[in-house]
Design a protein around this motif. Sequence first.
Motif, short mmCIF file in Angstrom:
data_model
loop_
_atom_site.label_atom_id
_atom_site.label_comp_id
_atom_site.label_asym_id
_atom_site.label_seq_id
_atom_site.Cartn_x
_atom_site.Cartn_y
_atom_site.Cartn_z
N PRO A 452 0.83 -1.20 0.00
CA PRO A 452 0.00 0.00 0.00
C PRO A 452 0.86 1.24 0.00
O PRO A 452 1.71 1.41 0.84
CB PRO A 452 -0.79 -0.13 1.31
CG PRO A 452 0.05 -0.97 2.19
CD PRO A 452 0.77 -1.91 1.28
N PHE A 461 -7.15 -2.68 -0.31
CA PHE A 461 -6.80 -3.82 0.54
C PHE A 461 -7.93 -4.13 1.52
O PHE A 461 -8.29 -5.30 1.72
CB PHE A 461 -5.51 -3.52 1.31
CG PHE A 461 -5.18 -4.54 2.36
CD1 PHE A 461 -4.76 -5.82 2.02
CD2 PHE A 461 -5.30 -4.22 3.71
CE1 PHE A 461 -4.47 -6.76 2.99
CE2 PHE A 461 -5.00 -5.16 4.68
CZ PHE A 461 -4.59 -6.43 4.33
N GLY A 468 -2.50 -9.86 1.13
CA GLY A 468 -1.27 -9.14 1.38
C GLY A 468 -0.37 -9.88 2.34
O GLY A 468 -0.62 -11.03 2.69
N GLN A 472 0.97 -4.91 4.50
CA GLN A 472 -0.41 -4.49 4.33
C GLN A 472 -1.20 -4.58 5.62
O GLN A 472 -1.93 -3.67 5.98
CB GLN A 472 -1.09 -5.35 3.25
CG GLN A 472 -0.80 -4.92 1.84
CD GLN A 472 0.50 -5.47 1.32
OE1 GLN A 472 1.08 -6.36 1.93
NE2 GLN A 472 0.96 -4.96 0.21
#
Length: 745
Positions: A452, A461, A468, A472
């Motif tokens: 991110p 997300f 992830g 993340q």
Amino acid sequence: MNRTETARRTTTGVVALLVVLLTSTSFSVVLADWRWFPPAVMTATAVAGTGIALRMRRDSWWGVPVQFATLVVMLTALFGDDGVLGLIPTLTTFEEFSNLLGEAVEVIRTGIPPVPAESAIVTLVCSGIGVVTILVDRIAVTCRAPAVAGLVLLCMFAIPASLADRMLPWWVFAGSALGFAVLLPLGVGLPRSGKEGGVSARRLSEAVTVTAMACVVGLLAGAVFTGVGTRGRIPGADRNPTAPDTGEIGLRPFTSLRGQLTRDEEVELFRVEGLPRDTYLRAMTLSRFDPERGWRLGRLPEGIPVQGRLPMPPGAERSTAAPKPIEIEPVGYRDAWLPVFGVPRQVSGIGEDWRYDPDSGMVFTRETDDTESYTELAVLPDPSKAELRASSGNSSVDRAYIATSGAGKRVRELARRITANADNRFDRALALNNYFTDPTNGFSYELGTAPPSSHRALEDFLFRGKRGYCEQFASAMAVLLREIGIPSRVAVGFTSGRPRGDERVITTEDAHAWVEAHFPGHGWVTFDPTPLADGRGSTPSYLDSTAAQQQDEGETTPTSERTTNPTQRNDGTARQEDPRADSGDPAGPGIPIGILLLCGTTLVVLLASLGAPATLRTLRSGRRSSLITAGGFGAAENAWRELLDEATDRGELPPPGETPRRTADRISGKYEMSPEQRGAWHELASAVERERYGPPGRRQTASSLEILRRAKAGLRAARPLGFRERLLPRSVLRLPTRGNPTARH
């Protein structure tokens, strides 16, 4: 200029280009994949081809700026978004290049090779290879000194050799040496000028000047790249130590983390003795959330000398855990951040230049200070659930730890909805932690998800992708904690590794990121929202719903975030003349047909190399259309692959393992399409799943071509392709997508 000399110049220019490209493969050891190579080949070919074409009639130094102009045009076509006709740069284009090169420098300063081949890094590599191509071309061809060109090529070797911690592959040396061996004889026995057959004074001065410049470039490159690589740098390290810091190293804090975890080989970093229980080894904490760039290092204060007893951090006055001596031996680690366990009360065995900041919990230095081994007297807090639930009042920490900087209304509402039934600070934090680790909420631990880096990436997300790794999950939970008023920060470091005899061994595969939330009276408390599939994460007693409450000597599960499947860990990755004779003979009034043919051929090759990706894309699409029109088994599969290529050309890379139906939901929901066009996406997804998994006799689907046309029409109307995207389709070249680099954990 006679034909023999022209042929010799052209041959030398082509060989010089090949040598540069062969030498550039040395960058393969510091870049995680080969996506950088096709743009580099096109850039170098265009620059060298320009030099060859200019020398067809007459050689002069004004060709250098023309070659540099060609380099700028190629960089604009490959990486610029605002160029006129996609080729001519504007002021905005140069600002864009400046930002990209700045990002690339931060990756070099903080990343650990191999780093992902993101747009910033690819721009820097292509720029450097273009400049090297110009230097080698002018030295080898114009100045008749191919041996001197070896100094510039040596600089190319020096860069990856100084950044990587392992030997360059043998084939890199073999290929470069072979090309250089072919280049060297081309500078021998060339026509000379002057009354006695010697070299003219002008040519001699040019050769001496270029040789001196090559030596200077070599020395500068050695000086610059000696100081970059695996050792991070503190902002202000080269300035007055009392000057305020801006925290620039935090621009790319996760690049180093990804670099550790995506290495070809596992490297031993620390050996630890005396660790009473599994816990995290913290290197740095990130306190500032930027919606556009993600989590960054906050303003780093002056700190206090790491001498004698160290103060407790703010708000930890209720901690009653006894300090434990822990021996830490850095084996393969050298950094300006000294990793520590828990709360350091005393650190011995290190130099005088190390500083400690109780607020951030970091030990750092602004000087180059190697530490062979050190002993930390550490407090490892392990409060009970009851103690944390009883924690109340305001946290005595900086207000920066609750600033969200506009994470977004949806994120705020999600945080409040998750914690609606919790009536105290701990239960709210626990609800957020469980939201990520509970399988029913759809989050999964994946290695191939982009990190991110912006507000949109955070929402993608949380609400769409839900895939992830530690970056993340830690980043998202820390933002959610701040949205409900709980001070939080992201910690980056290592898990406690694996036992080996009386010690624990921590390697590059133990790199990790987690969350620390502040509780009045207890200080910073660890939470880990990453849902590791095999339960290897360290679980504190206050987060363990099955184990009894444990104190300092209690056991927890072994800590590691290593990947057990090497294929998955590396998913998606791969392990980079003779001058004009001054004889006094006037040139003929006409241009020989041979020169015209050679010049035309060069231009055709250059244009063909630029248009080849688009041509391949068109041919592939036409072949699939023929197969789809023929119908029968496989028609839906070919239609689906064509639709995926259309999405890939627009930067929509389907994650590994994503089903056609989920891909259709994600992409058709992202762009504005008519109901008929959106329905075509789902029809085609159902058709390909039916063709793949349906029973015999029911797998064929009629009118796949018509469905494909409706789906493509919707995507093309909602997201038209730009000039560069048409010229260099990602479905053919797999060029990196800016702002959405492929990262792995």
